[in-house]
Design a protein around this motif. Structure first.
Motif, mmCIF file in Angstrom:
data_model
loop_
_atom_site.group_PDB
_atom_site.id
_atom_site.type_symbol
_atom_site.label_atom_id
_atom_site.label_comp_id
_atom_site.label_asym_id
_atom_site.label_seq_id
_atom_site.Cartn_x
_atom_site.Cartn_y
_atom_site.Cartn_z
ATOM 1 N N UNK A 111 0.888 -1.309 0.132
ATOM 2 C CA UNK A 111 -0.050 -0.071 -0.231
ATOM 3 C C UNK A 111 0.869 1.108 -0.222
ATOM 4 N N UNK A 112 0.239 2.473 -0.125
ATOM 5 C CA UNK A 112 1.017 3.665 -0.354
ATOM 6 C C UNK A 112 0.166 4.760 0.377
ATOM 7 N N UNK A 113 0.795 5.959 0.612
ATOM 8 C CA UNK A 113 0.214 7.022 1.424
ATOM 9 C C UNK A 113 0.431 8.231 0.502
ATOM 10 N N UNK A 114 -0.579 8.657 0.075
ATOM 11 C CA UNK A 114 -0.925 9.783 -0.948
ATOM 12 C C UNK A 114 -1.631 10.931 -0.563
ATOM 13 N N UNK A 115 -1.557 11.951 -1.498
ATOM 14 C CA UNK A 115 -2.483 13.109 -1.361
ATOM 15 C C UNK A 115 -3.496 13.078 -2.076
ATOM 16 N N UNK A 116 -4.831 12.612 -1.842
ATOM 17 C CA UNK A 116 -5.850 12.179 -2.594
ATOM 18 C C UNK A 116 -6.143 13.251 -3.621
#
Length: 339
Positions: free
Chosen positions: A226-231
């Motif tokens: 998984x990844x952490x993003x700016x949606x």
């Protein structure tokens, strides 16, 4: 005379068998269920032009507990481990919530091999990123007023729903929420997004399909990417990407438990990590026959299990992270005063 001797021999062996035996009981245990938590730490500082520097670091963690799914509960009938002319001993270690930690059994039998497996577990972590943002002066006033040494550190977190598709928002923790609300126009949101799942190879394959051999049911954890993003970013800026081990996404398998014969002795020892991954597996034949030694390769990576010492270390690392983030954003805000 000979028939009398044979009858006497069988009567004597039957008497020995009746002297002692394992209790008429079953031993139960649960498989493991994993919960994935994503935590993000942000440190904010302003320069003389009222531009803010934002440093973001993401740390995933996995907590493991007994599965409450009835299909993940298994029992071993002790009667299956005894024979007419054999001795048997069994030892099982369980966690407080009923998961299996280790199994040791010794029975009479014709063993053929010693199998040893050591599973290497490593954590998969990566750093975050820095982003510039133009903010109104009142936001910098808030940082100056409520921050420390010109910086303000905020934390966000989320428990991942493994069945959900699309971004999952990281929410500000209660202590940070008043500041993140005030800085909402300046701080881009954070969200976790599941990329893929991948299973693991079973560390041992049970070739006996008769169903007559007692087995330990286990599950080799699978990888969650998984990844952490700016949606809200059209380019989907990625702050962090990586993987963790998740028990329920893994591959189920069976570990055969030796059953007794009239002669010889075979011992099984197995141990499991907090995630349910097989840590070691050993079959030992002590009847004098030739042994075959095989090693199984390391199969998986994981975040380390949570022990008291590791929790203390993690807390210290988080504190050190905030200090380094504060230094970083101050250097970005005022390079001439960088220390």
């Amino acid at each position: 005379m000979r028939n009398t001797s044979i009858a006497t021999l069988f009567a004597w062996m039957s008497l020995l068998h009746g002297c002692a035996s394992l209790p008429n009981a079953k031993i139960g245990y649960h498989e493991t269920h994993s919960t994935v938590k994503v935590t993000a730490t942000r440190t904010v500082a302003c320069n003389d032009q009222a531009d803010v520097q934002i440093a973001t670091d993401v740390s995933p963690s996995v907590s493991n507990a007994a599965s409450n799914d009835p299909k993940d509960y298994h029992e071993i009938d002790l009667n299956d481990l005894e024979g007419v002319f054999s001795d048997a001993s069994v030892k099982i270690e369980r966690t407080d919530d009923g998961r299996i930690k280790s199994w040791n059994s010794s029975t009479n039998g014709r063993g053929e091999e010693i199998i040893k497996s050591v599973l290497s577990l490593t954590s998969v972590l990566s750093g975050g990123g820095i982003k510039n943002a133009a903010v109104p002066q009142d936001a910098c006033s808030l940082v100056a007023r409520f921050g420390k040494n010109g910086t303000l550190s905020l934390t966000y977190s989320a428990i991942l729903d493994l069945k959900r598709k699309g971004p999952q928002d990281l929410m500000a923790d209660p202590a940070s929420n008043p500041y993140t609300a005030a800085l909402a126009r300046s701080l881009p949101p954070l969200a976790a997004e599941i990329s893929s799942f991948s299973g693991a190879n079973a560390p041992i394959v049970n070739l006996d399909k008769s169903g007559n051999t007692p087995v330990l049911h286990a599950r080799q954890p699978g990888q969650l990417e998984f990844k952490v993003i700016d949606p809200n970013d059209d380019k989907k800026a990625v702050y962090w990407s990586g993987s963790v081990l998740v028990a329920q996404l893994g591959t189920p398998y069976e570990i055969p438990i030796p059953t007794p014969k009239a002669f010889g002795k075979l011992t099984l020892s197995a141990s499991f990590s907090d995630s349910g991954a097989l840590s070691s597996l050993e079959y030992i034949d002590t009847n004098g026959s030739a042994s075959l030694v095989n090693s199984l390769s390391a199969l998986a990576k994981s975040t380390a299990s949570d022990t008291t010492a590791e929790n203390v270390t993690q807390a210290k690392n988080e504190a050190d992270l905030i200090v380094q983030q504060q230094r970083l954003v101050l250097c970005k805000a005022s390079p001439s005063n960088c220390k």
